[in-house]
Design an enzyme around this catalytic site. Structure first.
Site, PDB file in Angstrom:
ATOM      1  N   HIS A   1      27.982  36.562  35.273  1.00 38.26           N
ATOM      2  CA  HIS A   1      29.158  35.809  34.794  1.00 38.26           C
ATOM      3  C   HIS A   1      30.059  35.344  35.941  1.00 38.26           C
ATOM      4  O   HIS A   1      31.039  34.646  35.697  1.00 38.26           O
ATOM      5  CB  HIS A   1      29.950  36.668  33.805  1.00 38.26           C
ATOM      6  CG  HIS A   1      29.211  36.884  32.515  1.00 38.26           C
ATOM      7  ND1 HIS A   1      29.512  36.219  31.347  1.00 38.26           N
ATOM      8  CD2 HIS A   1      28.143  37.662  32.233  1.00 38.26           C
ATOM      9  CE1 HIS A   1      28.677  36.593  30.396  1.00 38.26           C
ATOM     10  NE2 HIS A   1      27.835  37.473  30.906  1.00 38.26           N
TER      11      HIS A   1
ATOM     12  N   ASP B   1      35.668  30.628  40.302  1.00 42.14           N
ATOM     13  CA  ASP B   1      35.449  31.265  38.998  1.00 42.14           C
ATOM     14  C   ASP B   1      34.038  30.956  38.530  1.00 42.14           C
ATOM     15  O   ASP B   1      33.584  29.827  38.662  1.00 42.14           O
ATOM     16  CB  ASP B   1      36.462  30.687  37.975  1.00 42.14           C
ATOM     17  CG  ASP B   1      36.916  31.730  36.967  1.00 42.14           C
ATOM     18  OD1 ASP B   1      36.138  32.642  36.673  1.00 42.14           O
ATOM     19  OD2 ASP B   1      38.054  31.606  36.474  1.00 42.14           O
TER      20      ASP B   1
HETATM   21  P1  ADP Z   1      37.552  36.063  33.012  1.00 43.79           P
HETATM   22  O1  ADP Z   1      36.307  36.428  32.296  1.00 43.79           O
HETATM   23  O2  ADP Z   1      37.403  36.084  34.496  1.00 43.79           O
HETATM   24  O3  ADP Z   1      38.752  36.828  32.599  1.00 43.79           O
HETATM   25  P2  ADP Z   1      37.601  33.561  31.440  1.00 43.79           P
HETATM   26  O4  ADP Z   1      38.578  32.444  31.497  1.00 43.79           O
HETATM   27  O5  ADP Z   1      36.189  33.147  31.405  1.00 43.79           O
HETATM   28  O6  ADP Z   1      37.905  34.523  32.673  1.00 43.79           O
HETATM   29  O7  ADP Z   1      37.861  34.415  30.141  1.00 43.79           O
HETATM   30  C1  ADP Z   1      39.102  34.963  29.850  1.00 43.79           C
HETATM   31  C2  ADP Z   1      39.135  35.317  28.390  1.00 43.79           C
HETATM   32  O8  ADP Z   1      40.189  36.256  28.188  1.00 43.79           O
HETATM   33  C3  ADP Z   1      39.412  34.127  27.501  1.00 43.79           C
HETATM   34  O9  ADP Z   1      38.666  34.221  26.324  1.00 43.79           O
HETATM   35  C4  ADP Z   1      40.912  34.267  27.217  1.00 43.79           C
HETATM   36  O10 ADP Z   1      41.309  33.758  25.960  1.00 43.79           O
HETATM   37  C5  ADP Z   1      41.102  35.749  27.237  1.00 43.79           C
HETATM   38  N1  ADP Z   1      42.485  36.031  27.661  1.00 43.79           N
HETATM   39  C6  ADP Z   1      43.041  35.773  28.854  1.00 43.79           C
HETATM   40  N2  ADP Z   1      44.353  36.093  28.854  1.00 43.79           N
HETATM   41  C7  ADP Z   1      44.631  36.567  27.624  1.00 43.79           C
HETATM   42  C8  ADP Z   1      45.808  37.042  26.994  1.00 43.79           C
HETATM   43  N3  ADP Z   1      46.980  37.098  27.613  1.00 43.79           N
HETATM   44  N4  ADP Z   1      45.718  37.438  25.695  1.00 43.79           N
HETATM   45  C9  ADP Z   1      44.530  37.390  25.052  1.00 43.79           C
HETATM   46  N5  ADP Z   1      43.396  36.929  25.603  1.00 43.79           N
HETATM   47  C10 ADP Z   1      43.435  36.528  26.865  1.00 43.79           C
HETATM   48  O1  F6P Z   2      33.878  37.553  32.963  1.00 45.79           O
HETATM   49  C1  F6P Z   2      33.889  38.229  34.174  1.00 45.79           C
HETATM   50  C2  F6P Z   2      34.368  39.658  33.997  1.00 45.79           C
HETATM   51  O2  F6P Z   2      34.258  40.320  35.189  1.00 45.79           O
HETATM   52  C3  F6P Z   2      33.620  40.465  32.957  1.00 45.79           C
HETATM   53  O3  F6P Z   2      32.461  41.104  33.423  1.00 45.79           O
HETATM   54  C4  F6P Z   2      34.671  41.408  32.579  1.00 45.79           C
HETATM   55  O4  F6P Z   2      34.455  42.070  31.369  1.00 45.79           O
HETATM   56  C5  F6P Z   2      35.897  40.532  32.546  1.00 45.79           C
HETATM   57  O5  F6P Z   2      35.739  39.703  33.639  1.00 45.79           O
HETATM   58  C6  F6P Z   2      37.212  41.289  32.522  1.00 45.79           C
HETATM   59  O6  F6P Z   2      37.268  42.282  33.507  1.00 45.79           O
HETATM   60  P1  F6P Z   2      37.306  43.828  33.191  1.00 45.79           P
HETATM   61  O7  F6P Z   2      36.151  44.168  32.299  1.00 45.79           O
HETATM   62  O8  F6P Z   2      37.225  44.482  34.526  1.00 45.79           O
HETATM   63  O9  F6P Z   2      38.602  44.074  32.489  1.00 45.79           O
END
Ligand code: ADP
Ligand code: F6P
Length: 462
Positions: free
Chosen positions: A157, A364
């Site tokens: 990912h 990212d």
């Molecule tokens: P990562 O996996 O690195 O966190 P992504 O943008 O791919 O980045 O995914 C983030 C996910 O977490 C999204 O589905 C987003 O809606 C969720 N998310 C991020 N911030 C919040 C928040 N404050 N409240 C609820 N969900 C959140």
């Molecule tokens: O989407 C990338 C990622 O590293 C996932 O593997 C992971 O679940 C997510 O971000 C959030 O991070 P964490 O599991 O460390 O809270």
């Protein structure tokens, strides 16, 4: 179709608070498993004094999860250590933040073995087994060592780093060799796949032939499969009463100002510092626009035991305070900075209220927030997505306003472009973005990857 067994470090256990599932992996896999059925195995998120391998089974919303607790030392060395102090920064090109400790590597190997031992009895011979993310790269080889002959897939990912960065990791060769225990491996973009190909050819004497990657007598398939969101569900969530309520709260708080929104886990890869500095430059360069824009950054804390995450939090507290101190007025706060999670419908309402969505990571793997922002927009009056060229999503979302987040000038210009974009152009760009987000949703992603895995005729045995 065979039963699906998904294995990842983070699991969205149905009984737990939905607003706590921040992270693209958990959100996407929950949607995929809801449709597909099957079992989801991983860490419970809880600590136990001595590892027992006891499995907590929970069923709900069409998903069955099986999770294990880990010891404090496991969490320190494997999750906070090798996964998040070594691999995460290295895979996000932050070698300056990467820590190389032998104890971390030891804990990483130990926990991967614990996952393998514990999940083995839950897997039937015909199951498709799909392992996720950098926490579990060696899991496939550990499962093979325990005699697993199933078709076995792995999806990363995060970005795959350039060879010159990866070779800084003392155990780089071992890590990559472990990937050859899988039958199919997947990356979000051609960039990450190219970097993997480069490593295999330059460091391992491997050969590439279409999807096939061969090293010695072992051939695996390495494919591009950009993850999506459950677009239909998110579009519906954006029209729900909870979303309407959140949207209304946003409008009331903005008192007629144009709203800009950022939503990210509090992580240095998300470029929050650079985003704040870009906004700072926008305010400095455009005095006439001060007081007319309100920027809300939602950033729930993440991986809080890791020093670099504590540092970024302190840094952003200071920076937002400095910008507000410089520009705020009695009736206007330039940046509202909120450190908490929101239920998905409320999040959809927050996106829908925004004229501009700022998704500007420094690096990212994909970034699902960009896709959620598009899915949540009002079809009559959509907002504009400002997207970093360094997000995996930029490869698909070319109709966004693309920006280099390292340049405060470019960020400031992109904000102006987005704020002043005529409605016709907003509509044209948004429709094209939405078409893509609908077409290549999370179910499409699952079918793409699992189709490749189902095609495997002879799974590896060792
Ligand atoms: P990562 O996996 O690195 O966190 P992504 O943008 O791919 O980045 O995914 C983030 C996910 O977490 C999204 O589905 C987003 O809606 C969720 N998310 C991020 N911030 C919040 C928040 N404050 N409240 C609820 N969900 C959140
Ligand atoms: O989407 C990338 C990622 O590293 C996932 O593997 C992971 O679940 C997510 O971000 C959030 O991070 P964490 O599991 O460390 O809270």
């Amino acid at each position: 179709m065979s039963r699906l067994v998904v294995i990842s470090n983070r699991v969205a256990v149905p009984s737990k608070d939905a607003s706590a599932n921040q992270g693209g992996l958990a959100v996407a896999l929950l949607s995929a498993l809801r449709e597909h059925g099957g079992l989801w195995f991983g860490w419970s998120g809880d600590t136990v004094e001595t590892f027992t391998g006891d499995i907590h089974h929970v069923e709900g919303g069409g998903v069955t999860t099986a999770t294990i607790d880990l010891e404090e030392q496991d969490i320190d060395e494997y999750y906070n250590g090798f996964a998040n102090r070594t691999l995460w920064p290295l895979f996000h090109y932050r070698i300056d933040l990467t820590e190389f400790e032998r104890d971390f590597a030891g804990g990483y190997a130990r926990v991967n073995e614990r996952f393998a031992e514990t999940v083995m009895p839950l897997v039937d011979p015909d199951d498709l087994v799909w392992v996720h993310d950098y926490h579990l790269i060696p899991l496939g080889s550990r499962l093979r060592a325990h005699g697993m002959t199933n078709r076995l897939g792995f999806f990363l990912h995060t970005p795959w780093p350039p060879t010159r960065l990866l070779t800084a990791l003392p155990s780089h060769r071992q890590l990559v060799e472990a990937l050859f225990a899988y039958d199919v491996i997947g990356f979000h973009t051609a960039d990450w796949l190219d970097s993997f190909h480069h490593y295999v050819t330059s460091q391992m004497g491997g050969r590439i032939d279409g999807d096939a990657v061969t090293v010695g007598d072992r051939t695996i398939r390495a494919i591009i499969a950009p993850i999506g969101i459950d677009t239909a569900e998110f579009e519906e969530a954006a029209r729900s009463p909870d979303a309407d309520f959140a949207r209304e709260r946003m409008y009331m708080s903005a008192t007629g100002r144009a709203l800009m929104v950022g939503v990210d886990r509090l992580d240095y890869s998300k470029g929050l510092r650079e985003r704040f500095l870009g906004y700072d430059r926008f305010l400095a360069n455009h005095p006439d626009r001060r007081g007319l824009t309100s920027f809300l950054q939602v950033a729930p804390p993440s991986r809080e035991k890791v020093d670099t995450y504590q540092e970024i939090r302190a840094d952003l507290d200071g920076l937002s305070g400095r910008i507000n101190g410089e520009y705020a007025d009695i009736d206007w706060t330039p940046i509202r900075y909120v450190n908490r999670g929101y239920p998905r419908a409320e999040l959809a309402g927050i996106y829908r209220a925004a004229r501009v969505g700022l998704v500007t990571p420094l690096r990212d793997g994909m970034n699902l927030v960009a896709k959620e922002f598009v899915a949540a927009q009002d079809p009559d009056d959509p907002g504009v997505l400002v997207l970093s060229i360094f997000a995996g999503a930029a490869a698909q979302m070319t109709e966004a306003v693309l920006v280099n987040p390292y340049s405060a000038e470019e960020m400031a210009d992109a904000i102006v472009t987005a704020l002043t974009m005529p409605r016709d152009e907003r509509l044209r760009r948004w429709r094209s973005l939405l078409d893509g987000v609908r077409r290549e949703d999370v179910f499409w992603w699952c079918r793409l990857f699992l189709g490749a895995l189902e095609d495997v005729k002879e799974p590896a045995t060792a």
